[in-house]
Scaffold this active site. Structure first.
Site, short mmCIF file in Angstrom:
data_model
loop_
_atom_site.label_atom_id
_atom_site.label_comp_id
_atom_site.label_asym_id
_atom_site.label_seq_id
_atom_site.Cartn_x
_atom_site.Cartn_y
_atom_site.Cartn_z
N ARG A 112 -10.22 -8.04 -0.93
CA ARG A 112 -9.86 -6.82 -1.63
C ARG A 112 -8.63 -7.06 -2.48
O ARG A 112 -7.80 -7.90 -2.17
CB ARG A 112 -9.64 -5.64 -0.69
CG ARG A 112 -8.44 -5.72 0.26
CD ARG A 112 -7.13 -5.33 -0.35
NE ARG A 112 -6.10 -5.15 0.68
CZ ARG A 112 -4.79 -5.29 0.47
NH1 ARG A 112 -4.34 -5.69 -0.71
NH2 ARG A 112 -3.92 -5.07 1.44
N ARG A 295 -4.66 -9.47 12.00
CA ARG A 295 -4.82 -8.03 12.23
C ARG A 295 -5.94 -7.82 13.25
O ARG A 295 -6.65 -8.76 13.61
CB ARG A 295 -5.15 -7.29 10.91
CG ARG A 295 -4.01 -7.36 9.88
CD ARG A 295 -4.28 -6.50 8.65
NE ARG A 295 -3.17 -6.62 7.68
CZ ARG A 295 -3.07 -5.90 6.57
NH1 ARG A 295 -4.01 -4.98 6.26
NH2 ARG A 295 -2.06 -6.05 5.73
N GLU A 300 -5.14 -3.07 9.82
CA GLU A 300 -3.71 -3.04 10.10
C GLU A 300 -3.39 -2.09 11.26
O GLU A 300 -4.03 -1.04 11.40
CB GLU A 300 -3.00 -2.55 8.83
CG GLU A 300 -1.51 -2.69 8.91
CD GLU A 300 -0.87 -2.42 7.58
OE1 GLU A 300 -1.39 -1.58 6.82
OE2 GLU A 300 0.13 -3.07 7.29
P1 ADP Z 1 -6.53 -3.49 3.76
O1 ADP Z 1 -7.31 -4.72 3.99
O2 ADP Z 1 -7.12 -2.69 2.65
O3 ADP Z 1 -5.08 -3.75 3.65
P2 ADP Z 1 -6.93 -2.77 6.56
O4 ADP Z 1 -6.26 -3.98 7.09
O5 ADP Z 1 -6.62 -1.45 7.22
O6 ADP Z 1 -6.69 -2.49 5.01
O7 ADP Z 1 -8.53 -3.02 6.65
C1 ADP Z 1 -9.37 -2.00 6.13
C2 ADP Z 1 -10.72 -2.02 6.80
O8 ADP Z 1 -11.39 -3.24 6.42
C3 ADP Z 1 -10.64 -2.04 8.33
O9 ADP Z 1 -11.68 -1.20 8.85
C4 ADP Z 1 -10.92 -3.47 8.67
O10 ADP Z 1 -11.54 -3.60 9.95
C5 ADP Z 1 -11.89 -3.86 7.58
N1 ADP Z 1 -11.92 -5.32 7.37
C6 ADP Z 1 -10.90 -6.12 6.97
N2 ADP Z 1 -11.31 -7.39 6.89
C7 ADP Z 1 -12.64 -7.41 7.24
C8 ADP Z 1 -13.64 -8.43 7.36
N3 ADP Z 1 -13.38 -9.71 7.09
N4 ADP Z 1 -14.89 -8.05 7.76
C9 ADP Z 1 -15.17 -6.75 8.02
N5 ADP Z 1 -14.29 -5.73 7.93
C10 ADP Z 1 -13.03 -6.07 7.53
N1 DAR Z 2 3.29 -0.16 7.70
C1 DAR Z 2 4.29 -0.45 6.68
C2 DAR Z 2 3.66 -1.26 5.52
C3 DAR Z 2 3.44 -2.71 5.83
C4 DAR Z 2 2.47 -3.41 4.92
N2 DAR Z 2 1.14 -2.77 5.02
C5 DAR Z 2 0.69 -1.95 4.07
N3 DAR Z 2 1.30 -1.81 2.93
N4 DAR Z 2 -0.43 -1.29 4.32
C6 DAR Z 2 5.43 -1.22 7.36
O1 DAR Z 2 6.52 -1.19 6.82
O2 DAR Z 2 5.19 -1.80 8.41
#
Ligand code: ADP
Ligand code: DAR
Length: 343
Positions: A112, A295, A300
């Protein structure tokens, strides 16, 4: 506002770099649109477990508050101020094989990028009217996507709870903004102007007005990193014909959180590591040495489950998109090598 009284166990980069001198220098400054230091650091003051603790309210925040933000940016990305960010989304430069062709370890791959529209404030400062204008512009651009990328937009407001739950469980949809976003103003007027686009094959998604105005996502089961990268690069090429993204040479693509500057790219795999899940120190050593972050299975601030981890690149700025994905690739190859050696 007085100098914050950080808790002793606060480990945020905000605490690390907000000296009293920097605080005094910045506390009465504001951007042209009126974003203040107090707004920028509120999330890190309210959430004592923040890792970073600051959000920008507009592109100018990265200039007006640079005495605080630059050291945070250099610490997180390992990026020097005098460097200029470079972008490279050329598939030809992504020389790598499938790291798990046998499908023994990697369940899925997701890449992403975050994007925000030039000329609009970021989510912490945007008005309700501007947020709707962004959604309308983005929806129009998404409606013009061609071929396998074409699909439909679903507004969060009109989405049934059943569909919402299904999308969250499929890892497609973002959860309601977390407490970190809440304290930075990113959740204001939720769910107005928020939604998700996905193509008919459900291997290309776009989140609208979550933490950034766009999160452009390619994902699929398995470990074919190159195919996921190619789909994302093709989508970005088409979207850039319709939308102008906020970008500055020094920092690349501009994001709400300093951790998402530059490429704004997070390339991740969901990987099963039963041996390493019983050897967390070794797991953390390998990920740290390869500029990777861990993660949980719901992203996250979530936990790993059944020895499945979300492993992704940490550096997003000062590396190109190709280099960010190569960070992931090299780390995953090493993780699988060590996992096999422990079996
Ligand atoms: P971002 O990647 O946009 O920073 P998150 O870490 O919250 O946000 O992940 C967003 C969603 O994408 C979550 O539901 C996570 O489980 C899913 N996700 C991230 N990486 C993968 C992956 N490799 N395969 C499947 N789902 C994924
Ligand atoms: N939770 C905030 C942001 C950390 C980075 N993750 C983002 N941007 N989604 C923190 O200060 O821990």
């Amino acid at each position: 506002m007085d100098f914050p009284n950080f808790k002793p166990d606060n480990k945020s980069l905000l605490k690390k770099y907000l000296s009293e001198a920097v605080f005094r220098k910045l506390i009465n400054k504001k951007t042209t649109l009126g974003y203040t230091l107090s707004q920028a650091i509120n999330s890190g003051l309210v959430n004592h477990d923040s890792g970073i603790g600051v959000y920008a309210g507009d592109e100018e925040s990265y200039d007006i508050f640079s005495d605080l933000l630059d050291p945070i940016i250099e610490d997180y990305h390992g990026f020097r101020k005098e460097d200029n960010h470079q972008s490279n989304l050329s598939l030809a430069d992504l020389e790598l094989e499938n790291p798990d062709a046998g499908g023994e370890y990697i369940l899925s791959t997701r890449i992403r990028v975050g994007r925000n529209l030039k000329g609009f404030p970021l989510g912490s400062m945007i008005s309700d009217v501007e947020r709707k204008e962004v959604a309308d512009k983005v929806k129009n651009a998404l409606s013009l996507l061609e071929g396998d990328l074409s699909g439909n937009y679903y507004s969060l407001k009109n989405m049934s709870d059943t569909v919402k739950e299904e999308m969250i469980n499929d890892h497609f949809l973002f959860k309601q903004g977390d407490r970190f976003m809440e304290a930075s103003g990113l959740n204001r007027n939720w769910p107005e102007g928020r939604g998700i686009f996905h193509n008919h094959k459900k291997d290309f998604l776009v989140w609208v007005n979550e933490e950034d105005q766009m999160r452009i996502i390619a994902m699929q089961t398995g470990a074919d990193i190159k195919s996921v990268f190619q789909r994302l690069a093709t989508a970005l090429e088409q979207l850039e014909k319709e939308l102008v993204f906020s970008y500055i040479d020094r920092l690349g693509y501009i994001s709400s959180c300093p951790t998402n500057l530059g490429t704004a790219m997070r390339a991740s795999v969901h990987i099963s590591l039963p041996q390493l899940s019983n050897n967390k120190e070794l797991l953390e050593e390998i990920t740290k040495n390869n500029h990777l972050q861990i993660r949980g299975v719901h992203g996250e601030h979530s936990e790993s489950k059944d020895a499945i981890f979300d492993i992704s690149n940490q550096r997003r700025l000062g590396v190109t998109e190709v280099e960010a994905v190569k960070d992931l690739y090299r780390g995953v190859v090493e993780l699988i090598r060590v996992e096999k050696s422990l079996e």
